[in-house]
Design a protein around this motif. Structure first.
Motif, PDB file in Angstrom:
ATOM      1  N   HIS A  46      -6.110  -1.794  -0.893  1.00 31.93           N
ATOM      2  CA  HIS A  46      -5.892  -1.919  -2.338  1.00 31.93           C
ATOM      3  C   HIS A  46      -4.614  -1.205  -2.759  1.00 31.93           C
ATOM      4  CE1 HIS A  46      -9.748  -3.824  -3.294  1.00 31.93           C
ATOM      5  NE2 HIS A  46     -10.203  -3.110  -2.258  1.00 31.93           N
ATOM      6  N   ILE A  47      -4.265  -0.112  -2.076  1.00 31.39           N
ATOM      7  CA  ILE A  47      -3.026   0.601  -2.371  1.00 31.39           C
ATOM      8  C   ILE A  47      -2.146   0.449  -1.123  1.00 31.39           C
ATOM      9  CG2 ILE A  47      -1.981   2.819  -2.950  1.00 31.39           C
ATOM     10  CD1 ILE A  47      -4.708   3.562  -4.209  1.00 31.39           C
ATOM     11  N   ALA A  53       3.185  -4.160  -1.336  1.00 26.38           N
ATOM     12  CA  ALA A  53       2.519  -3.987  -2.640  1.00 26.38           C
ATOM     13  C   ALA A  53       2.367  -5.306  -3.380  1.00 26.38           C
ATOM     14  CB  ALA A  53       3.298  -2.986  -3.489  1.00 26.38           C
ATOM     15  N   ALA A  56      -1.034  -6.996  -2.378  1.00 30.50           N
ATOM     16  CA  ALA A  56      -2.294  -6.244  -2.492  1.00 30.50           C
ATOM     17  C   ALA A  56      -3.152  -6.823  -3.615  1.00 30.50           C
ATOM     18  CB  ALA A  56      -1.997  -4.772  -2.742  1.00 30.50           C
TER      19      ALA A  56
END
Length: 102
Positions: A46-47, A53, A56
């Protein structure tokens, strides 16, 4: 899919090395095997690191190849469970992308 097998012991890897890191004596020889496999483990990211990024959240799985004693880290294109059969879809940004097999 290319894997590398030691000519002296039972070591296998998806990356080439000058000498076998296990026995320190054998050379790694390139071998072609099927890219199909089974989900050994997985996690949802998720991170993500900055370079990933934009995609995600996504799932990263450890895939046990069917034809070799090698596990491959891959990004999945769908939800998976441990034990699911999967196959290589392609390479993207240097990462193996796997999909659930039919």
């Amino acid at each position: 899919m290319k894997i590398f097998a030691c000519t002296n012991c039972d070591y296998h890897s998806v990356t080439s090395k000058y000498t076998c890191p296990k026995c320190q004596q054998g050379k790694l020889q390139e071998t072609e095997v099927s890219a199909s496999g089974t989900v050994y483990s997985f996690t949802d990211i998720h991170i993500a690191p900055a370079e990933f990024a934009h995609i995600a959240p996504y799932t990263v799985a450890l895939i046990q190849l069917d034809e070799a004693p090698v596990k491959v880290t891959a990004r999945m294109d769908a939800e998976v469970q441990i034990g699911d059969s999967v196959e290589l879809k392609g390479l993207e940004e240097g990462a193996f992308i796997y999909t659930k097999a039919d």
